[in-house]
Design an enzyme around this catalytic site. Structure first.
Site, short mmCIF file in Angstrom:
data_model
loop_
_atom_site.label_atom_id
_atom_site.label_comp_id
_atom_site.label_asym_id
_atom_site.label_seq_id
_atom_site.Cartn_x
_atom_site.Cartn_y
_atom_site.Cartn_z
N GLY A 89 0.79 -1.23 0.00
CA GLY A 89 0.00 0.00 0.00
C GLY A 89 0.82 1.28 0.00
O GLY A 89 0.35 2.32 0.47
N GLU A 90 2.04 1.24 -0.54
CA GLU A 90 2.86 2.46 -0.53
C GLU A 90 2.23 3.57 -1.37
O GLU A 90 2.36 4.75 -1.03
CB GLU A 90 4.27 2.19 -1.05
CG GLU A 90 5.15 3.43 -0.99
CD GLU A 90 6.63 3.16 -1.18
OE1 GLU A 90 7.36 4.12 -1.49
OE2 GLU A 90 7.06 2.01 -1.02
N ARG A 91 1.52 3.24 -2.44
CA ARG A 91 0.86 4.27 -3.25
C ARG A 91 -0.17 5.03 -2.41
O ARG A 91 -0.24 6.25 -2.44
CB ARG A 91 0.18 3.61 -4.46
CG ARG A 91 -0.40 4.61 -5.46
CD ARG A 91 -1.41 3.92 -6.35
NE ARG A 91 -0.82 2.82 -7.09
CZ ARG A 91 -0.30 2.95 -8.30
NH1 ARG A 91 -0.30 4.13 -8.90
NH2 ARG A 91 0.21 1.91 -8.92
N ARG A 92 -0.97 4.27 -1.64
CA ARG A 92 -1.97 4.92 -0.77
C ARG A 92 -1.30 5.76 0.31
O ARG A 92 -1.78 6.84 0.66
CB ARG A 92 -2.86 3.84 -0.13
CG ARG A 92 -4.01 3.38 -1.00
CD ARG A 92 -4.55 2.03 -0.55
NE ARG A 92 -3.75 0.93 -1.08
CZ ARG A 92 -3.68 -0.27 -0.52
NH1 ARG A 92 -4.34 -0.52 0.60
NH2 ARG A 92 -2.95 -1.22 -1.06
N ASN A 124 3.93 -6.07 -5.43
CA ASN A 124 4.27 -5.16 -6.52
C ASN A 124 4.21 -5.83 -7.88
O ASN A 124 3.86 -5.21 -8.87
CB ASN A 124 5.67 -4.57 -6.28
CG ASN A 124 5.62 -3.40 -5.33
OD1 ASN A 124 5.29 -2.29 -5.71
ND2 ASN A 124 5.91 -3.65 -4.06
#
Length: 308
Positions: A89-92, A124
């Site tokens: 969830g790095e994008r979030r 990913n």
């Protein structure tokens, strides 16, 4: 190697690995507890295989988060000093920082260092917009660090064995061409088409042609096929020239050298140029040939020094 079962199994947890680009709500298993975590206590994963993030897409998600909040929790593990590490969830997380959030919904799991790296890579690799080189590097790292075969990786990431094989082959490209793929200038299909070209300069030339002329993969395949056809024709012509019979005077010359040096002598001719090979079979044999050459040099010097 970490088990594919264990604490991460289940329909609910798999939802955490979806590429939630639009900040839509995803149903999470009720057995998983979501907590609001101080966003400034969260660190990015240093082994994150994804290196590039679309800034415009992040801004779009940040706008959605500002209006509706984060609709799908991120996955974290506890780290030292009361901090947390992002596993999925790095994008979030990045979009939430842009939106100015103070906390973010998260699910905290207890995972081993090996599980952390494996899950981060798999999460990913599920992203369709992960560039092909990052995907290849992620697959390679997953295989090397956890002793997985291509077949095992294919099962874990939900892809076919040929997909894994063909993706890994992209790492054989020259660095300059890999950068084109990373930047989205050259598609993986174009890159795979030129992988069979063993001439590095020619391979880069084809890659630039595909980028500059915006040609299709099919057209590039024809160009590569023509290149191999031309190369094959040139090779045949070279072999035919090499097999042309030697003129009588050159045959006599080779025979004389064989008698003189008492060993095999080969002459390869290409037009007016060529190459002479004199075989020797031991160090002593080489010294014998050298001694003959020295005698010839002495004889030649004596003749040159005779008065006219």
């Amino acid at each position: 190697m970490a088990s594919s079962k264990g604490g991460l199994g289940g329909k609910g947890m798999s939802a955490l690995f979806r590429d939630n680009t639009q900040n839509v709500r995803v149903e999470i298993d009720g057995g998983l507890t979501t907590q609001e975590i101080d966003i400034h206590l969260i660190d990015r994963n240093p082994s994150q295989p994804r290196k590039s993030f679309d800034e415009e897409a992040l801004k779009s998600m940040a706008a959605s988060i500002s209006m509706y909040g984060v609709l799908q929790p991120i996955l974290l593990v506890k780290s030292e000093g009361g901090r947390y590490l992002i596993i999925a969830g790095e994008r979030r997380f990045r979009a939430s920082l842009l939106a100015g959030l103070k906390t973010i919904p998260a699910i905290i799991k207890e995972l081993s260092p090996q599980e952390i790296q494996e899950i981060s890579l798999i999460e990913n690799l599920h992203r369709e917009n992960l560039n092909a080189i990052e995907a290849a590097e992620g697959i390679k790292e997953l295989m090397e660090n956890h002793g997985l075969t291509q077949e095992e990786v294919a099962v874990r990431i939900g892809k076919s064995r040929p997909y894994v094989t063909n993706t890994l082959r992209l790492l054989q490209l020259p660095d300059e061409v890999m950068e084109m793929v990373k930047e989205g200038k050259l598609s993986p299909g174009h890159a795979r088409t030129i992988l069979t070209v063993d001439n590095k300069e020619k391979l880069i030339e084809f890659a630039k042609l595909a980028c500059d002329e915006d040609i299709s993969v099919r057209d590039l395949e024809r160009i590569v096929q023509n290149y191999f056809a031309d190369s094959s024709q040139q090779e045949k012509q070279t072999k035919r020239k090499a097999k042309e019979p030697l003129p009588i005077e050159l045959k006599a010359f080779v025979s004389d050298m064989k008698r003189l040096f008492a060993t095999k002598v080969k002459l390869v001719r290409n037009g007016s140029r060529g190459r002479i090979t004199i075989d020797y079979f031991s160090d002593d044999d080489l010294e014998r040939i050298h001694a003959i050459m020295q005698l010839l040099q002495i004889y030649n010097n004596q003749n040159n020094n005779k008065p006219n």
